[in-house]
Design an enzyme around this catalytic site. Structure first.
Site, PDB file in Angstrom:
ATOM      1  N   SER A   1     -48.727   4.774  26.246  1.00 37.53           N
ATOM      2  CA  SER A   1     -49.767   4.818  27.264  1.00 37.53           C
ATOM      3  C   SER A   1     -50.811   3.718  27.033  1.00 37.53           C
ATOM      4  CB  SER A   1     -50.407   6.215  27.250  1.00 37.53           C
ATOM      5  OG  SER A   1     -51.363   6.374  28.261  1.00 37.53           O
TER       6      SER A   1
ATOM      7  N   ASP B   1     -43.345  10.466  35.541  1.00 36.71           N
ATOM      8  CA  ASP B   1     -44.583  10.074  34.852  1.00 36.71           C
ATOM      9  C   ASP B   1     -45.707   9.968  35.875  1.00 36.71           C
ATOM     10  OD1 ASP B   1     -46.628   8.744  33.441  1.00 36.71           O
ATOM     11  OD2 ASP B   1     -45.180   7.732  32.154  1.00 36.71           O
TER      12      ASP B   1
ATOM     13  N   HIS C   1     -45.100  11.769  31.101  1.00 36.74           N
ATOM     14  CA  HIS C   1     -45.801  10.828  30.248  1.00 36.74           C
ATOM     15  C   HIS C   1     -45.942  11.338  28.815  1.00 36.74           C
ATOM     16  CE1 HIS C   1     -48.264   7.201  30.056  1.00 36.74           C
ATOM     17  NE2 HIS C   1     -49.196   7.865  29.382  1.00 36.74           N
TER      18      HIS C   1
END
Length: 388
Positions: free
Chosen positions: A176, A351, A382
């Protein structure tokens, strides 16, 4: 405590100890007993691995903590082990890489395979919550976003790792925001991409104009309303109000999620929940470590990316403030051609933060992409890259 209040440590100048200027009573949204929120180094030791804790200071005075697993169980110290650096994402910490335990958590798997494993912690999170100036005020301390993490934090941590290990190259794995900051850091410090043997990105991104997370939908629309920010997000440290947590939960939660308490945890509201990949037994431990904290400015920087569709420095909203920070009336737009290290990307169809369209846009612009792999499971989210 509020959902976004971070775990604290008896380390002197704790900004978490400051009075929080929030409206209304705070409900207990998370599990914070010691068993479910053990520090990263303690979890490593409990698992039978050696653990080290390192402290570094950035050039702008933030005190950061790194955690290290120098070798596997029963192994010995040596300088021939390849070095790998793991960098957490938004609202997270080094705990992400070890909390699911041996045989599953990435840090332990890499250690078992012979790597010298280092885990960073960005400013403002659980483990990097101090500053050299003990008299610093809240407004000044929390005036950062992922741009400052890329410019100051990441090079400081990587330099320290290389100095301690005596190695001049490393592997980098980011999740991320840990990918966003790597790519941004390459714009400031060219030695980083030159020293990277391989950069692996989980849920990797730069610009996120098509993000579908309800949390960022709100942030993108109220980014310039200071009263809304103060009332419901926290003026400096990101501390969402009970009302906002409940509103987000109503948008994304089903009955089973409500029952498990998932809807009271900001991380799952930000990134989604996949019951097929989540071990219900582990949930209390995951929620004991997340969210690990960040600044409101950091969250608003993401909101700006949603609005503009660009990858740029933080826009302070006025020519005067931008001139003071950037020596220009507009923040810098970052470049892709400087990311010359080989990059491998892994992405998920479900995601909420990095939708396939935004991932594809990133992949198409990386000059040295060696792998772009979709995870087979359609429901992969995610957070599944960390805990699935």
């Amino acid at each position: 405590v509020n959902v976004a209040v971070m775990e604290t440590h008896p380390m002197g100048n704790e900004i978490a100890a400051w009075d929080l200027e929030l409206q209304g009573p705070m409900k207990e949204h998370n599990v914070r007993d010691h068993e479910h929120s053990k520090p990263t180094d303690e979890m490593i030791i409990d698992a039978g691995y050696p653990a080290e804790t390192h402290t570094v200071i950035t050039d702008d005075g933030y005190i950061l903590t790194l955690h290290r697993i120098p070798h596997d169980v029963g192994g010995t110290y040596n300088r021939t082990r390849p070095v790998v650096f793991l960098q957490h994402g938004l609202l997270s910490s080094s705990a992400d890489w070890v909390v699911t335990g041996p045989g599953k958590a990435l840090a332990f798997l890499l250690s078992d395979q012979g790597y010298d494993v280092w885990m960073g912690n960005y400013r403002g999170n659980t483990y990097s919550h101090q500053h050299v100036n003990q008299d610093i005020d809240k407004k000044t301390y929390w005036a950062f976003s992922w741009g400052e993490m890329a410019e100051h934090d990441l090079p400081t941590m990587l330099s320290h790792m290389m100095e301690v290990t005596g190695q001049d190259t490393f592997y980098y794995i980011g999740h991320s925001m840990g990918t966003l900051t790597y790519y941004t850091a390459c714009n400031y410090h060219h030695w980083i991409q030159n020293a990277t043997r391989l950069m692996v990105g989980y849920g990797a991104h730069t610009a996120v104009p098509n993000i579908i997370s309800p949390v960022f939908w709100v942030l993108s629309r109220f980014a310039h309303n200071l009263q809304t920010i103060s009332d419901h997000l926290g003026m400096y440290e990101f501390l969402p109000s009970n009302w906002l947590i409940e509103w987000w939960a109503a948008k994304v939660c089903d009955e089973s999620m409500m029952h498990q308490g998932i809807c009271e945890n900001l991380m799952f509201l930000v990134a989604g929940y996949n019951k097929n990949e989540m071990n219900s037994t582990a949930l209390s431990y995951l929620m004991g470590h997340t969210p690990a904290g960040t600044s409101t400015m950091n969250m608003l920087h993401y909101g700006q990316s949603v609005n503009t569709g660009g990858w740029a420095g933080f826009d302070y909203g006025s020519d005067q403030l931008n001139l003071r920070r950037w020596n220009s009336t507009r923040p810098p737009t970052y470049k892709y051609d400087v990311i010359t290290a080989p990059v491998a990307l892994f992405w998920g169809e479900n995601d909420w933060l990095v939708v396939p369209k935004d991932e594809a846009a990133l992949a198409s612009r990386l000059p040295n992409l060696v792998l772009n792999q979709r995870v087979d499971e359609v429901a992969y989210t995610h957070l599944d890259f960390l805990w699935g």
